[in-house]
Design a protein around this motif. Structure first.
Motif, mmCIF file in Angstrom:
data_model
loop_
_atom_site.group_PDB
_atom_site.id
_atom_site.type_symbol
_atom_site.label_atom_id
_atom_site.label_comp_id
_atom_site.label_asym_id
_atom_site.label_seq_id
_atom_site.Cartn_x
_atom_site.Cartn_y
_atom_site.Cartn_z
ATOM 1 N N ARG A 157 0.826 -1.211 0.000
ATOM 2 C CA ARG A 157 0.000 0.000 0.000
ATOM 3 C C ARG A 157 0.859 1.259 0.000
ATOM 4 O O ARG A 157 0.492 2.265 -0.613
ATOM 5 C CB ARG A 157 -0.927 -0.009 1.214
ATOM 6 N N LEU A 158 1.991 1.232 0.691
ATOM 7 C CA LEU A 158 2.902 2.364 0.673
ATOM 8 C C LEU A 158 3.375 2.664 -0.743
ATOM 9 O O LEU A 158 3.414 3.832 -1.162
ATOM 10 C CB LEU A 158 4.113 2.083 1.569
ATOM 11 N N ARG A 159 3.721 1.614 -1.470
ATOM 12 C CA ARG A 159 4.171 1.792 -2.850
ATOM 13 C C ARG A 159 3.059 2.395 -3.706
ATOM 14 O O ARG A 159 3.284 3.347 -4.475
ATOM 15 C CB ARG A 159 4.623 0.452 -3.414
ATOM 16 N N GLU A 160 1.850 1.846 -3.579
ATOM 17 C CA GLU A 160 0.728 2.325 -4.379
ATOM 18 C C GLU A 160 0.379 3.772 -4.050
ATOM 19 O O GLU A 160 0.192 4.609 -4.955
ATOM 20 C CB GLU A 160 -0.498 1.430 -4.146
ATOM 21 N N GLU A 161 0.275 4.083 -2.761
ATOM 22 C CA GLU A 161 -0.126 5.432 -2.358
ATOM 23 C C GLU A 161 0.949 6.463 -2.667
ATOM 24 O O GLU A 161 0.642 7.622 -2.978
ATOM 25 C CB GLU A 161 -0.471 5.461 -0.868
ATOM 26 N N GLU A 192 3.023 6.343 -5.274
ATOM 27 C CA GLU A 192 2.911 6.605 -6.709
ATOM 28 C C GLU A 192 1.711 7.504 -7.007
ATOM 29 O O GLU A 192 1.801 8.430 -7.820
ATOM 30 C CB GLU A 192 2.777 5.292 -7.480
ATOM 31 N N ARG A 193 0.601 7.229 -6.334
ATOM 32 C CA ARG A 193 -0.599 8.037 -6.575
ATOM 33 C C ARG A 193 -0.411 9.465 -6.069
ATOM 34 O O ARG A 193 -0.819 10.431 -6.731
ATOM 35 C CB ARG A 193 -1.803 7.394 -5.875
ATOM 36 N N ALA A 194 0.214 9.622 -4.908
ATOM 37 C CA ALA A 194 0.428 10.957 -4.356
ATOM 38 C C ALA A 194 1.316 11.795 -5.274
ATOM 39 O O ALA A 194 1.064 12.991 -5.493
ATOM 40 C CB ALA A 194 1.052 10.849 -2.972
ATOM 41 N N LYS A 195 2.347 11.165 -5.834
ATOM 42 C CA LYS A 195 3.246 11.900 -6.724
ATOM 43 C C LYS A 195 2.593 12.189 -8.075
ATOM 44 O O LYS A 195 2.785 13.263 -8.652
ATOM 45 C CB LYS A 195 4.538 11.113 -6.915
ATOM 46 N N ARG A 196 1.817 11.243 -8.565
ATOM 47 C CA ARG A 196 1.184 11.439 -9.870
ATOM 48 C C ARG A 196 0.197 12.600 -9.838
ATOM 49 O O ARG A 196 0.114 13.386 -10.784
ATOM 50 C CB ARG A 196 0.468 10.157 -10.300
ATOM 51 N N TYR A 197 -0.561 12.697 -8.752
ATOM 52 C CA TYR A 197 -1.607 13.725 -8.683
ATOM 53 C C TYR A 197 -1.243 14.879 -7.745
ATOM 54 O O TYR A 197 -2.097 15.721 -7.439
ATOM 55 C CB TYR A 197 -2.917 13.092 -8.232
ATOM 56 N N SER A 245 10.395 4.810 1.582
ATOM 57 C CA SER A 245 11.379 4.354 2.567
ATOM 58 C C SER A 245 12.020 5.536 3.276
ATOM 59 O O SER A 245 12.224 5.508 4.506
ATOM 60 C CB SER A 245 12.460 3.507 1.890
ATOM 61 N N SER A 246 12.310 6.592 2.510
ATOM 62 C CA SER A 246 12.903 7.782 3.109
ATOM 63 C C SER A 246 11.918 8.452 4.068
ATOM 64 O O SER A 246 12.300 8.901 5.156
ATOM 65 C CB SER A 246 13.315 8.758 2.007
ATOM 66 N N ALA A 247 10.643 8.512 3.684
ATOM 67 C CA ALA A 247 9.629 9.112 4.557
ATOM 68 C C ALA A 247 9.496 8.310 5.848
ATOM 69 O O ALA A 247 9.353 8.887 6.948
ATOM 70 C CB ALA A 247 8.290 9.182 3.830
ATOM 71 N N ILE A 248 9.542 6.969 5.758
ATOM 72 C CA ILE A 248 9.450 6.133 6.958
ATOM 73 C C ILE A 248 10.654 6.356 7.851
ATOM 74 O O ILE A 248 10.532 6.444 9.092
ATOM 75 C CB ILE A 248 9.333 4.642 6.565
#
Length: 261
Positions: free
Chosen positions: A117-121, A123-128, A236-239
């Motif tokens: 979910r981290l990977r998906e979210e 990508e979505r956060a950066k895309r939009y 990973s950096s955010a975590i």
């Protein structure tokens, strides 16, 4: 043998009458009568053979029908077994997937599902260009709880804290067990200001929690570190930044939250 008709009776009488023995047609009539009887016997044999054949065909048809019905019932049974097997297999796959993506003790998302979910979210956060916050949550002095009260009480504390967290987070947030007594909150579409209101409410709810231990009750607190995803970093950096903030909350007295740089 079937009964004779009047003509046949008349022929029999004529052939048996002694006065007709010398008649020129007597011999011809006698031969004709014998041929007639032979033909009748042949017809009767054919009729018996035909009846027997029809009986065999009828029995064979009944046998074939019975065999067909039996095979049909067997196929229906196999189909029912196959349906049950498919249902069991589908349920097993669901259970296996659930076991591979959820924590066995608490029932919430495990590290594998959190990572997906981290990977998906991310990508979505950066895309939009949408905000995304991650929060590391750690139960304060959990080792001491296990040492003083035992692992069964420790497990109860974990489950009670999870219950409170799931009650306080929003519907679109995801709470998962990152490892041991450490949890991760994934908060899509959430800025730092909005996330602070949620995690402060969560912290207070845990602080008000009392876990029953025999006739006594146990108080629990959590420390939290939060980071909002930057445009130039991966999850990973955010975590890692949220984890540093969590350590700072621990050093600053626990039962509090800290924001990442």
């Amino acid at each position: 043998m079937r009964g004779q008709n009047p003509l046949e009776s008349q022929v029999v009488e004529s052939l048996s009458d002694p006065q007709n023995q010398g008649h020129p047609l007597h011999e011809t009539l006698s031969q004709l009568w014998e041929a007639h009887h032979s033909l009748l016997n042949r017809i009767e044999r054919i009729a018996r053979v035909s009846d027997g054949y029809q009986s065999i065909v009828r029995d064979r048809e009944m046998t074939l029908s019975a065999r067909f019905d039996k095979q049909l019932r067997q196929l229906e049974k196999v189909a029912r077994i196959s349906d049950r097997y498919q249902t069991m297999l589908r349920d097993l796959n669901i259970a296996l997937k659930e076991a591979s993506t959820h924590d066995a003790l608490t029932g919430i998302a495990n590290r594998r599902l959190l990572t997906e979910r981290l990977r998906e979210e991310t990508e979505r956060a950066k895309r939009y260009s949408r905000p995304l916050c991650v929060v590391m949550v750690d139960i304060d002095r959990f080792k001491a709880i296990n040492d003083d009260y035992g692992h069964e009480v420790g497990d109860n504390v974990l489950m009670e804290v999870v219950r409170v967290m799931e009650a306080e987070i929003r519907e679109h947030d995801l709470c998962g067990r990152w490892g041991g007594e450490e949890f991760l909150l994934l908060m899509p579409e959430t800025s730092t200001e909005s996330a602070v209101r949620v995690i402060e409410r969560l912290r207070e709810a845990v602080a008000n929690l009392r876990v029953r231990v025999n006739d006594d009750s146990l108080s629990v607190t959590v420390s939290l570190g939060m980071a909002q995803l930057r445009a130039d970093e991966n999850y990973s950096s955010a975590i890692n930044r949220a984890d540093v903030a969590l350590l700072r909350a621990k050093r600053n007295g626990r039962d509090r939250y800290e924001l990442a740089d």
